[in-house]
Design an enzyme around this catalytic site. Structure first.
Site, PDB file in Angstrom:
ATOM      1  N   CYS A   8      -2.328   8.125   4.721  1.00 53.81           N
ATOM      2  CA  CYS A   8      -2.230   7.708   3.515  1.00 53.81           C
ATOM      3  C   CYS A   8      -3.656   8.014   2.742  1.00 53.81           C
ATOM      4  O   CYS A   8      -3.741   8.567   1.463  1.00 53.81           O
ATOM      5  CB  CYS A   8      -2.281   6.381   3.187  1.00 53.81           C
ATOM      6  N   GLU A  16       0.912  -1.297   0.124  1.00 59.42           N
ATOM      7  CA  GLU A  16       0.065  -0.172  -0.176  1.00 59.42           C
ATOM      8  C   GLU A  16       0.988   1.117   0.059  1.00 59.42           C
ATOM      9  O   GLU A  16       1.651   1.436   0.864  1.00 59.42           O
ATOM     10  CB  GLU A  16      -0.992   0.013   1.220  1.00 59.42           C
TER      11      GLU A  16
END
Length: 541
Positions: free
Chosen positions: A326, A292
């Site tokens: 994020c 990720e």
């Protein structure tokens, strides 16, 4: 991995309030005082042995960068090789444990974290990563507990999925671990991500070499100690802090590398993928790469949107934990008919936001993680000041005299292709593009095509037909898509997290999809009455 049926059902850990006078507030304040008053030596942990090295780096509080929290040992290539050997040796026994036995380790770890270890991990996350009490509680306590418990449920559900068996035949799936070890590379911004990246493969019978981020090493090391108390055997997870190039260089050269579990920047993941490809003929099997990476997460508002809800989502989504999620909102597209109301509400909220030492519970924000991040974020803001395409709406100040503080900053841009709308900043900077209401269809295309990332995104509208349109038009623009809510705050068991395009492999942390990457299934067929001849009925004359 044994194939069993289990009825274990996980539930989300409740978020504590920390109201004045509450027991949790008193306990957390005591833990903060204790950890702030000491300087810990953080060792390597290889095959269960805690090994201090003379080569160390300082771990400091981002909001008080002169205050040293710990001395972090740095691994040598020889240390990394020992960790790899320890992981490979430990897997021979660990992979033979029943799934139930492995699950018990992590369920005990969850109970320890929900109980006596909760404020230790929260305090370390606040001091080392500059999270407020709210942000630490939802991360180091609740989300990490949820990862531990829900992964147990998902693992048992996977094991229960068995093939059909015809008369006289018994078929089963043997969910083996990968052959080798998994390399977990974890980021600074979530203690829970560090814990999950290291433990998810382990639950499935793998062993791990764990390289934590230096700036999250205090909370990560305490979690390592917690796992040992929960009964994790030596060598199953090997904690190896150090220079990224030194550690990764030694790990990726091992023929026993079976997988990489990563959260971090897109550039680093690209490099790991390329290095792995160069070594490919050297590996015993094709490594599983799960990552990720970056995000340039959007908020798109339709003229029918609720201005109050939109403003609150932008402030929380962009500026909680200093924009270092994020999933943080970093680009917004707002119609001109709504912008005056939204701007007024945002400015009113931002005027009330306090920023400072996270031990002061009245603060909404702490500091960005380190000097490198501070200078990068400040560089974007300074460039915007002299750019005719940019208008500073709020914030814009930065001060590193005591801590790495960057004020929550809103910049209106006239060019929808501006770098502020395309590039990941990873800080408290929100770029806003205000468009004419009649440009709606073109703006929807902009949202989908402007950024290379596709992690999270949010849309605001009260028109159901518009929401249906956006669900299709932006289907590939975000792996986590939010309707009338901020693009942050995914909860394990409720919103599996991950994105595609340049945001990663979208293997959805906190779900069965992620756990599937850490097994190599074997089909086993047992025939009870095997045939004794070769002929088939059609061969009769």
């Amino acid at each position: 991995m044994s194939c069993i049926n289990s009825s274990y059902i996980a539930v989300n850990e409740p978020v504590l309030s920390y109201l004045p006078g509450s027991a949790e507030r008193t306990q957390l304040q005591a833990a903060l005082e204790q950890q702030h008053a000491q300087c810990m030596d953080i060792p390597l942990v290889i095959a269960g042995r805690h090994q201090q090295r003379s080569d160390t780096v300082e771990v400091v509080s981002p909001h008080a960068h002169q205050h040293q929290l710990a001395r972090l040992s740095q691994a040598t290539p020889a240390d990394v090789e020992q960790a790899v050997q320890a992981a490979c040796a430990a897997q021979r026994d660990w992979s033979q444990w029943s799934l139930d036995a492995r699950c018990e380790v992590f369920l005990k770890a969850a109970d320890l974290l929900a109980g006596p270890w909760r404020q230790k991990l929260n305090a370390a996350t606040m001091l080392g990563q500059s999270k407020t009490v709210q942000q630490a509680e939802i991360d180091a306590a609740c989300e990490l507990i949820d990862f531990l418990r829900f992964n147990v449920q998902f693992a048992q559900e996977l094991a229960a999925q068995q093939p059909l068996s015809s008369p006289g035949v018994r078929n089963r799936m043997d969910c083996r671990p990968l052959e080798g070890f998994v390399y977990a590379i974890t980021p600074f911004n979530f203690t829970a991500i560090g814990g999950n990246l290291a433990t998810a493969p382990v639950l499935m019978g793998n062993t791990v070499v764990w390289k934590p981020s230096a700036t999250a090493s205090l909370s990560n090391y305490l979690f390592m100690e917690l796992l040992e108390e929960a009964g994790l055997p030596p060598g199953v997870i090997n904690f190896v802090p150090g220079d990224p190039q030194v550690v990764s260089g030694a790990v990726l050269s091992s023929p026993h590398l079976a997988g990489i579990h990563f959260t971090g920047s897109t550039a680093v993941f690209d490099s790991l993928w390329q290095q792995t490809a160069q070594h490919l003929p050297h590996y015993r099997a094709y490594p599983r790469l799960v990552g990720e990476t970056g995000g340039k997460d959007f908020v798109l508002a339709h003229p029918s949107a609720d201005a109050a809800a939109l403003a609150a989502a932008l402030v929380r989504g962009a500026f909680e934990f200093q924009g270092q999620k994020c999933s943080a909102a970093s680009r917004a597209y707002i119609p001109s008919s709504l912008w005056p109301q939204v701007k007024e509400r945002m400015l009113a909220m931002l005027a009330e936001i306090r920023m400072g030492d996270v031990r002061d519970f009245s603060n909404f924000m702490g500091a960005v993680i380190d000097r490198k991040a501070f200078q990068r974020i400040k560089g974007y803001i300074d460039a915007a000041r002299t750019d005719s395409r940019c208008q500073l709406v709020a914030g814009g100040t930065a001060d590193d005299s005591e801590g790495f503080f960057v004020a929550p900053t809103v910049i209106q841009v006239s060019d929808p292709q501006h770098a502020l709308m395309r590039e990941e900043i990873f800080g408290p900077v929100l770029a806003v593009y205000v468009f004419d209401d009649g440009q709606w269809d073109a703006v929807v295309q902009l949202v989908d095509q402007t950024s290379p990332y596709a992690l999270t995104g949010a849309v605001f509208a009260r028109d159901r037909q518009v929401l249906a349109q956006l669900g299709q038009a932006l289907r590939f623009a975000a792996g986590n898509f939010y309707i009338n809510d901020k693009p942050t705050g995914a909860v394990v068991g409720q919103q599996p997290f991950g994105g595609a395009r340049r945001s990663g492999t979208n293997d959805k942390a906190g779900s069965a999809w992620n756990l599937l990457r850490w097994v190599s299934p074997r089909t086993v067929k047992e025939t009870h009455l095997p045939p004794t001849g070769h002929a088939y009925p059609h061969m009769q004359r």
